[in-house]
Design a protein around this motif. Structure first.
Motif, PDB file in Angstrom:
ATOM      1  N   GLU A  35       0.837  -1.208   0.000  1.00 57.64           N
ATOM      2  CA  GLU A  35       0.000   0.000   0.000  1.00 57.64           C
ATOM      3  C   GLU A  35       0.872   1.259   0.000  1.00 57.64           C
ATOM      4  O   GLU A  35       0.474   2.292  -0.528  1.00 57.64           O
ATOM      5  N   ALA A  36       2.080   1.165   0.557  1.00 61.44           N
ATOM      6  CA  ALA A  36       2.985   2.318   0.583  1.00 61.44           C
ATOM      7  C   ALA A  36       3.467   2.711  -0.812  1.00 61.44           C
ATOM      8  O   ALA A  36       3.945   3.829  -1.015  1.00 61.44           O
ATOM      9  N   ASP A  37       3.312   1.825  -1.798  1.00 66.50           N
ATOM     10  CA  ASP A  37       3.696   2.133  -3.179  1.00 66.50           C
ATOM     11  C   ASP A  37       2.614   2.930  -3.913  1.00 66.50           C
ATOM     12  O   ASP A  37       2.871   3.472  -4.990  1.00 66.50           O
ATOM     13  N   TRP A  38       1.419   2.987  -3.355  1.00 66.67           N
ATOM     14  CA  TRP A  38       0.312   3.626  -4.068  1.00 66.67           C
ATOM     15  C   TRP A  38       0.613   5.066  -4.487  1.00 66.67           C
ATOM     16  O   TRP A  38       0.293   5.447  -5.622  1.00 66.67           O
ATOM     17  N   PRO A  39       1.208   5.908  -3.672  1.00 60.66           N
ATOM     18  CA  PRO A  39       1.479   7.282  -4.113  1.00 60.66           C
ATOM     19  C   PRO A  39       2.344   7.360  -5.379  1.00 60.66           C
ATOM     20  O   PRO A  39       2.227   8.321  -6.139  1.00 60.66           O
ATOM     21  N   ALA A  40       3.167   6.346  -5.638  1.00 63.01           N
ATOM     22  CA  ALA A  40       3.971   6.322  -6.866  1.00 63.01           C
ATOM     23  C   ALA A  40       3.191   5.738  -8.041  1.00 63.01           C
ATOM     24  O   ALA A  40       3.447   6.093  -9.198  1.00 63.01           O
ATOM     25  N   ILE A  41       2.242   4.843  -7.768  1.00 60.86           N
ATOM     26  CA  ILE A  41       1.425   4.223  -8.824  1.00 60.86           C
ATOM     27  C   ILE A  41       0.305   5.173  -9.266  1.00 60.86           C
ATOM     28  O   ILE A  41      -0.006   5.281 -10.457  1.00 60.86           O
ATOM     29  N   TRP A  42      -0.314   5.848  -8.319  1.00 63.33           N
ATOM     30  CA  TRP A  42      -1.495   6.673  -8.570  1.00 63.33           C
ATOM     31  C   TRP A  42      -1.335   7.658  -9.725  1.00 63.33           C
ATOM     32  O   TRP A  42      -2.233   7.745 -10.574  1.00 63.33           O
TER      33      TRP A  42
END
Length: 160
Positions: free
Chosen positions: A8-15
């Motif tokens: 979930e911590a990767d979401w800001p880079a995926i979004w």
């Protein structure tokens, strides 16, 4: 380039690239105007999610798992998102190869892509190069921003 399990911590880079791809209206039928929280829920929906990163920067993501529950769970599926800035660098191919190998390793009999937009020729070509076949095309099933109503391919790869 390395592929690893996403968190979930990767979401800001995926979004940012998820939003850009969906809002372009050319390849995914997710609703336009989704919030980050909605999109995260759709991407991290219980499927296995991976990211491809290079020098600490996430360049793409894929999610994979059974296409259907229960008696259809022997056939897998996947979805892919690649940052526009990383296109042409083999990110989609690496993610595609990873997904195919993961399904093989997990004992799936096949992989089915339910909705590959026919005008997404780069993706269609890549999947065909990885052994997928177009089984059918549903006419005018996707409303492309650029092309209007176009077909959706049902693509299949036999893993037996």
């Amino acid at each position: 380039m390395t592929i690893r399990l996403a968190t979930e911590a990767d979401w800001p880079a995926i979004w940012p690239f998820w939003r850009e791809i969906v809002e372009a209206g050319e390849t995914y039928a997710y609703p336009l105007g989704a919030t980050s929280d909605q999109a995260r829920g759709w991407w991290f929906d219980g499927s296995r999610v991976v990211v491809l990163e290079d020098d600490g920067r996430i360049l793409g993501s894929a999610k994979m798992g059974p296409n259907r529950p229960g008696r259809g769970a022997h056939v897998g599926t996947a979805s892919f998102m690649v940052d526009a800035a990383a296109r042409g660098r083999g990110v989609g191919r690496r993610l595609g190869e990873h997904v195919v190998q993961w399904h093989r390793d997990e004992g799936f009999a096949a992989i089915q892509f339910n909705a590959v937009v026919e005008t997404n020729t780069a993706a269609v070509r890549l999947w065909e190069q990885l052994g997928f076949r177009v089984l059918a095309t549903v006419p005018e099933a996707f409303d492309s921003t650029t092309h209007g109503r176009v077909g959706l391919h049902l693509m299949h790869l036999d893993l037996s």
